[in-house]
Design a protein around this motif. Sequence first.
Motif, PDB file in Angstrom:
ATOM      1  N   LYS A 120      -3.321   2.874  -5.291  1.00 10.95           N
ATOM      2  CA  LYS A 120      -3.145   2.912  -3.833  1.00 10.95           C
ATOM      3  C   LYS A 120      -2.592   1.600  -3.276  1.00 10.95           C
ATOM      4  CE  LYS A 120      -4.780   7.074  -3.212  1.00 10.95           C
ATOM      5  NZ  LYS A 120      -3.853   8.151  -2.802  1.00 10.95           N
ATOM      6  N   SER A 121      -2.841   0.489  -3.977  1.00 13.50           N
ATOM      7  CA  SER A 121      -2.368  -0.808  -3.466  1.00 13.50           C
ATOM      8  C   SER A 121      -2.121  -1.763  -4.630  1.00 13.50           C
ATOM      9  CB  SER A 121      -3.391  -1.408  -2.500  1.00 13.50           C
ATOM     10  OG  SER A 121      -4.603  -1.676  -3.164  1.00 13.50           O
TER      11      SER A 121
ATOM     12  N   HIS B 122       0.824  -1.201   0.000  1.00 17.65           N
ATOM     13  CA  HIS B 122       0.000   0.000   0.000  1.00 17.65           C
ATOM     14  C   HIS B 122       0.861   1.255   0.000  1.00 17.65           C
ATOM     15  CE1 HIS B 122      -2.342  -3.166   2.062  1.00 17.65           C
ATOM     16  NE2 HIS B 122      -3.388  -2.642   1.445  1.00 17.65           N
ATOM     17  N   VAL B 123       0.304   2.360  -0.492  1.00 16.58           N
ATOM     18  CA  VAL B 123       0.955   3.661  -0.366  1.00 16.58           C
ATOM     19  C   VAL B 123       1.027   3.989   1.126  1.00 16.58           C
ATOM     20  CG1 VAL B 123       0.727   6.130  -0.821  1.00 16.58           C
ATOM     21  CG2 VAL B 123       0.202   4.489  -2.619  1.00 16.58           C
TER      22      VAL B 123
END
Length: 694
Positions: free
Chosen positions: A422-423, A396-397
């Motif tokens: 984001k992931s 993840h970010v």
Amino acid sequence: MTKIRVHELAKELDVSSKELISVLEEEFSIIVKNHMSVLDEEDAALIKEIFADKEKKTTSADDEGLVSVVDEYENEVDKKISIEEKKNRNKTKKSKGKKSDETDEEEVSDSIEIGETITVKEFADKIHKPITEVIKQLMFTGVMAAINQEIDFETAEKVSERLEVQLIKKIEVINAVGEVEEEVEFESEGNEKRPPVVTVMGHVDHGKTSILDAIRKAKVTESEAGGITQHIGAYTVQLNGEKITFLDTPGHAAFTTMRSRGAQITDIVILVVAADDGIMPQTREAINHCKAANVPMIVAINKMDKEGANPDKVKQELTEYNLLAEDWGGDVICVPVSAHTKEGLDTLLEMVLLTAEMEELKADSKRKSKGTVIEAKLDKGRGPVASLLVQNGTLHVGDSIIVGSTYGRIRAMFDDKGKNIKSAGPSIPVEILGLSDVPAAGDRFNEVKDEKTARNMADKRKEKIREERINSTSRVSLEELYNQIKEGKVKELDVIVKADVQGSVEAIISSLEKLSTDAVKVRVIHGAAGAINETDITLASASNAIVIGFNVRPDSNAAALAETENVDIRTYRVIYNAIDDVKSAMIGMLEPEFKEEVEGTAEVRMTYKISNVGTVSGCYITNGKVTRTSKIRVVREGIVVAETEMSSLKRFKDDAKEVAQGYECGITLEKFNDIKEGDIFEAFKIIEIKPKEL
């Protein structure tokens, strides 16, 4: 009689090829090699009937059990209602007043787990106390700390005692050299299906990038100098709702460089061979690299649209490397394709998915992420940029990661199309920003708790690398083989053979492989005509092999790389010298046998005690001889009372090397003085039986 393939029948029956193969073996005693094997029409018809009967039985069983299913559903509803009631009761309790709030806080804050250090703010949040209260208690313990300042566990424990909170020290899962140790619950790879990771290899200009370009419909070749892949990229495509990740590498060199760093990221290799050209030197190298990595291979016979295309010639040449096409009775899948007309590409992708199904590629998306660096560079505007392949877990970010000897917190993440994401889950390639430095291709990455942990681990790894450089140990060599075997290494000698002509290569390979025995195996992982080059050294480094050259020399780059990687290169002018050296090394690999040999016996006739010397025994040699180097076994009334070495052997006042039968002598023993008259000294030695010639 018409025939049907296993995977086609599995598709008809709506089951996996793996399930169908197990049913065939268990219920029908039909042994099949893989999903490409063929079945007779009669067998296929019988299997279809049995599967149809099973479905009918299942349907009727479902009808019979309908009432029980309804009952189960009602029970589940009742459970949910009771859970909701409990939640409502808890809410009512929480709203009853301040006293109950404090009690709840105490229950929540009971037994809080923290690490070696923690900031004041984090500590206050953990124990659910105001920051001002925590700082006040710190001052009472003699510690002046600001809100963002770190305190150690001992200080936090003192404060927690004052605030009546119990602390538990969290044990970090980092070992002494900064390696990430897996938690027990994450030992298994999980049971979620993941996309296969595919590497495309082959000879120059056989159409590797063109095939990838046709598959993903993106014009990569146009932007590359001379049509040669200049970077390592990764791309994800979809077929029938399933994903496949392709690694677009410059060939086997990058594949093996990654493997030499311990990064086995490829699940399947597509070997591209031009139908009008056949097997070429780089194709041969790619086959050897693939075999050394033990990765399943699919052969794509490209350029089928050209005149002179002859797929049978390619299949014939593959047999020279023990690769037999499945339609010739073997287990290597060969798919005729054309990157130009896009003929056979869907079939190629289907074969990839079928092979992946047989390999049972699994992952766990819920665990902490780990994977490998595909490529990395330093961008002027964005800093260190790394392309990662997530192999397990979900990245993840905002996650903190350790990558080789560098670390960082992910600030941004992009997919293979440049889209901000984001992931990313297992087998998905991503480009990330936020690392402290540029990692190397093939470095492993692991997600860790926070950036501080990552930094500490990176520092430990850098220290370990410095120590390894100082105390660098050599790789396998003919001299070191016996020592490595004693340390418990596998009794297998990997060899790369290079010679001036192909005939010599084949002769040396044949002679070396004949040396293999049950105890020691010689495995020639690559053989070719030509000078010893960097590719050979890279493969040797990855496979821990030695390089044997006949009438050839390493070029300057290869020699420099061999020195850096500590790869053993042996060059010969006479084939028999090479064979003899390997034979000697193999004999050294065999563990020697040891045997005890009795030299003679001596009877103790008298004993003398001398200060600072000990007990001297006057002996008569009754049998054989006693030498100064003999080991002595003291036998008293048939029972061994000691086994030791001799400290001195004398005839009268002179030292003697040996005393023969019928003579008298004086003997003193090491660390044993309880000698009595009538004791028998049995002199013996341990002899080493060398392994027989191979």
